[in-house]
Design a protein around this motif. Structure first.
Motif, PDB file in Angstrom:
ATOM      1  N   GLY A   1      50.170  28.998 -22.109  1.00 55.36           N
ATOM      2  CA  GLY A   1      50.660  29.026 -20.741  1.00 55.36           C
ATOM      3  C   GLY A   1      49.759  28.352 -19.724  1.00 55.36           C
ATOM      4  O   GLY A   1      48.535  28.286 -19.887  1.00 55.36           O
ATOM      5  N   SER A   2      50.396  27.842 -18.648  1.00 51.61           N
ATOM      6  CA  SER A   2      49.634  27.361 -17.496  1.00 51.61           C
ATOM      7  C   SER A   2      49.158  28.577 -16.705  1.00 51.61           C
ATOM      8  O   SER A   2      49.657  29.693 -16.888  1.00 51.61           O
ATOM      9  N   LEU A   3      48.220  28.366 -15.794  1.00 49.15           N
ATOM     10  CA  LEU A   3      47.673  29.490 -15.033  1.00 49.15           C
ATOM     11  C   LEU A   3      48.748  30.157 -14.183  1.00 49.15           C
ATOM     12  O   LEU A   3      48.801  31.396 -14.088  1.00 49.15           O
ATOM     13  N   ASP A   4      49.642  29.379 -13.605  1.00 47.08           N
ATOM     14  CA  ASP A   4      50.734  29.959 -12.804  1.00 47.08           C
ATOM     15  C   ASP A   4      51.672  30.789 -13.677  1.00 47.08           C
ATOM     16  O   ASP A   4      52.116  31.879 -13.290  1.00 47.08           O
ATOM     17  N   GLN A   5      52.005  30.254 -14.852  1.00 42.31           N
ATOM     18  CA  GLN A   5      52.883  30.997 -15.771  1.00 42.31           C
ATOM     19  C   GLN A   5      52.224  32.290 -16.237  1.00 42.31           C
ATOM     20  O   GLN A   5      52.870  33.339 -16.313  1.00 42.31           O
ATOM     21  N   LEU A   6      50.950  32.215 -16.553  1.00 44.67           N
ATOM     22  CA  LEU A   6      50.231  33.393 -17.035  1.00 44.67           C
ATOM     23  C   LEU A   6      50.107  34.454 -15.947  1.00 44.67           C
ATOM     24  O   LEU A   6      50.190  35.655 -16.221  1.00 44.67           O
TER      25      LEU A   6
ATOM     26  N   LEU B   1      52.277  34.986 -13.521  1.00 44.24           N
ATOM     27  CA  LEU B   1      53.594  35.621 -13.412  1.00 44.24           C
ATOM     28  C   LEU B   1      53.879  36.513 -14.618  1.00 44.24           C
ATOM     29  O   LEU B   1      54.447  37.601 -14.470  1.00 44.24           O
ATOM     30  N   PHE B   2      53.455  36.074 -15.797  1.00 41.58           N
ATOM     31  CA  PHE B   2      53.663  36.877 -17.007  1.00 41.58           C
ATOM     32  C   PHE B   2      52.904  38.193 -16.907  1.00 41.58           C
ATOM     33  O   PHE B   2      53.449  39.266 -17.222  1.00 41.58           O
ATOM     34  N   ALA B   3      51.649  38.139 -16.449  1.00 46.55           N
ATOM     35  CA  ALA B   3      50.851  39.360 -16.303  1.00 46.55           C
ATOM     36  C   ALA B   3      51.473  40.291 -15.261  1.00 46.55           C
ATOM     37  O   ALA B   3      51.479  41.520 -15.435  1.00 46.55           O
ATOM     38  N   LYS B   4      51.995  39.712 -14.186  1.00 48.26           N
ATOM     39  CA  LYS B   4      52.639  40.530 -13.146  1.00 48.26           C
ATOM     40  C   LYS B   4      53.921  41.175 -13.675  1.00 48.26           C
ATOM     41  O   LYS B   4      54.224  42.350 -13.372  1.00 48.26           O
ATOM     42  N   ALA B   5      54.669  40.447 -14.495  1.00 55.24           N
ATOM     43  CA  ALA B   5      55.895  41.001 -15.089  1.00 55.24           C
ATOM     44  C   ALA B   5      55.572  42.156 -16.030  1.00 55.24           C
ATOM     45  O   ALA B   5      56.296  43.164 -16.050  1.00 55.24           O
ATOM     46  N   ILE B   6      54.491  42.020 -16.796  1.00 50.95           N
ATOM     47  CA  ILE B   6      54.073  43.108 -17.687  1.00 50.95           C
ATOM     48  C   ILE B   6      53.631  44.316 -16.863  1.00 50.95           C
ATOM     49  O   ILE B   6      53.946  45.468 -17.186  1.00 50.95           O
ATOM     50  N   GLU B   7      52.898  44.046 -15.767  1.00 54.65           N
ATOM     51  CA  GLU B   7      52.428  45.138 -14.907  1.00 54.65           C
ATOM     52  C   GLU B   7      53.595  45.940 -14.346  1.00 54.65           C
ATOM     53  O   GLU B   7      53.566  47.166 -14.284  1.00 54.65           O
ATOM     54  N   ARG B   8      54.634  45.238 -13.920  1.00 52.66           N
ATOM     55  CA  ARG B   8      55.815  45.917 -13.359  1.00 52.66           C
ATOM     56  C   ARG B   8      56.857  46.241 -14.421  1.00 52.66           C
ATOM     57  O   ARG B   8      57.834  46.947 -14.126  1.00 52.66           O
TER      58      ARG B   8
END
Length: 535
Positions: A289-294, A296-303
């Motif tokens: 993943g790119s830094l922007d994708q990662l 957003l992915f981490a934020k999606a996992i958090e929520r």
């Protein structure tokens, strides 16, 4: 055997017993049942009957050895049972013999407390003393620091003068793989080669029992790894995420090494599922993943938000959906078996892991390493070990609510989690291990210290890191010996086995063993099969 030699076997046995705590009670676990053909079923039945006969005979021998005049011989026998990995059959008998037994005093002079001069020429006594030193809990006045230095120094001095290949192998293995820090089954085959050195009437019984037990365990684990591989293939993640590692048999090896009792078949399989996703998500952050994708992915996992994931590449959507499915299945099983639903705690732990991965990605994208303290604090989480141990906790503990409250697990990670995770992070950084399918770049704790403290040589820093690993082992010993009531015995033993697996794995790396051969050696040494058998 000399008196010192007897003390050597005695203390080695006590070392073996300390953290191999009671795991006879499986707490009413549900386990897999296989349906072999009639031929194999009959063969297995005959083997089981023969095993039960040998177990009964061994118990009778142990019972006869409870008298004081046979105490030393009983300790030699118990040491053999433990090193062959079959002591779980004899917990009550072993505890009866070992209760209130103090052998360490036999290594020292009564007058001045110095080590007996006879030890210098007694190789068995030195090996026993070295094994005992591994139980160091880090007290300032601990004689075990002195014991480790004394015994290792003289064992190393003996090495060039030993002409018996068997003795050379015994001393080498003691220094490389002390029992307390090694997996019993990892060393069992080597120990069996030297077993003819024991001349007890029980020798043939124990040898035959070890062979049958090994056959039984090997068959069980073959079925389990096939089950794991089928689950992984059915998920289709290796096809959809072809940049990621595809190594279910290797991931299973961690579960197999940690949870050793044959009864916990389902638990090993379930734990491997969680471990596989740690590797999978690590690869997403490390090589895809790119830094922007990662971010957003981490934020999606958090929520735990499916809508946020829809904005991401297909592989991240697939990974999140599969992770959600596995987490819900795991939580439902725990709820059914334990009456506690861990789904929110598990999701929070996955979020912590992803955020730790994200922090590392940001560090390395910027080209600036953090200071050593921040690196290690984050690296403990990104090792994946706290998440792994949390899953194992829910699989093995029975009184989840009371145990979580006693350890304040909703707010903090238990000390033993932190120690094992630190050992993994520091060992990995010392090994600078590069998986064959990974192209990402990692910093290391060694790099961070050398950046923080200009003028330190790499050798100095690496020695410091090895001392830090040693200190974490001392903390583990304290948790096992003093605070073990905080968790169930089977869970504590499985935690220590993770630390042992780490030690054995990274020692092979330190010897420059090729990556693939490390896994084959670990697998073959325990079950006489190469991991390539399952590819």
């Amino acid at each position: 055997m000399s008196i010192i030699g007897q003390a050597g076997s005695r203390i080695t046995t006590l070392v073996s017993a300390v953290c191999n705590v009671n795991n006879n009670n499986s707490h009413g676990q549900n386990h897999h049942h296989h349906h072999p053909t009639t031929y194999h079923r009959n063969k297995a039945c005959r083997s089981n009957i023969h095993m039960e006969k040998l177990i009964k005979e061994t118990k009778q021998v142990l019972y006869k050895m409870t008298s004081e005049d046979q105490r030393d011989q009983s300790l030699v026998m118990i040491d053999a049972l433990q090193r062959l990995g079959i002591d779980y059959h004899f917990h009550d008998e072993i505890q009866s013999i070992l209760s209130n037994h103090d052998a360490f005093k036999e290594f020292k002079n009564n007058k001045d407390g110095s080590f007996k001069k006879e030890l210098i020429v007694d190789i068995k006594g030195l090996m026993g003393l070295y094994e005992a030193s591994q139980l160091n809990m880090g007290w300032e006045d601990s004689v075990l620091d002195e014991a480790e230095e004394f015994s290792s120094r003289f064992l190393k001095s003996w090495m060039p003068n030993l002409y018996d290949h068997r003795e050379v192998r015994l001393v080498e293995n003691t220094l490389k793989y002390p029992y307390h820090k090694s997996l019993a089954r990892f060393m069992a085959n080597d120990f069996l080669k030297d077993f003819n050195g024991f001349k007890g009437s029980w020798e043939n019984i124990v040898t035959e029992l070890a062979r049958l037990d090994s056959d039984m365990i090997q068959t069980l684990h073959q079925k389990e790894v096939v089950q794991v591989s089928k689950w992984w293939n059915d998920k289709g993640l290796a096809r959809e995420l072809n940049f990621a590692r595809d190594q279910p048999a290797k991931w299973y090896l961690w579960s197999m090494a940690a949870i050793t009792d044959p009864k916990f078949s389902e638990e090993r399989v379930e734990l491997t599922k969680a471990i596989s996703f740690i590797y999978l998500i690590d690869d997403i952050f490390d090589v895809y993943g790119s830094l922007d994708q990662l971010t957003l992915f981490a934020k999606a996992i958090e929520r735990w938000d499916f809508r946020m994931v829809e904005q991401l590449p297909e592989c991240m959507k697939i990974c999140f959906r599969a992770l959600d499915e596995v987490t819900n299945e795991f939580s439902k099983k725990v709820m059914n078996q334990r009456g506690f639903n861990p789904v929110h705690i598990i999701r929070k732990s996955w979020s912590s892991l992803c955020n730790a991965f994200l922090i590392e990605s940001r560090w390395f994208a910027s080209g600036n390493l953090p200071n050593a303290e921040d690196y290690l604090k984050n690296g403990i989480i990104s090792s994946g070990m706290p998440l792994t141990l949390l899953h194992m906790f829910f699989l093995l503990e029975t009184n989840i609510n009371s145990t979580m409250a006693a350890n304040d697990m909703l707010n903090d990670s238990p000390l033993i989690f932190s120690s094992i995770s630190t050992i993994l992070r520091l060992s990995d950084d010392l090994g600078c291990n590069k998986d064959e399918n990974q192209d990402g770049e990692d910093g290391s704790y060694v790099d961070c210290i050398m950046k923080d403290q200009k003028g330190c040589s790499e050798e100095m820093v690496r020695n410091r890191v090895m001392m830090m690993i040693s200190d974490e082992w001392k903390r583990i010993n304290r948790e096992c010996l003093i605070y073990s009531q905080h968790f169930s015995p089977i869970f504590m033993k499985s935690c220590v086995n993770f630390a042992r697996m780490i030690d054995n794995y990274y020692f092979l790396i330190a010897e420059n063993t090729p990556y693939d051969l490390i896994w084959d050696k670990l697998w073959y040494s325990m079950f006489l099969l190469k991991i390539s058998f399952f590819r």
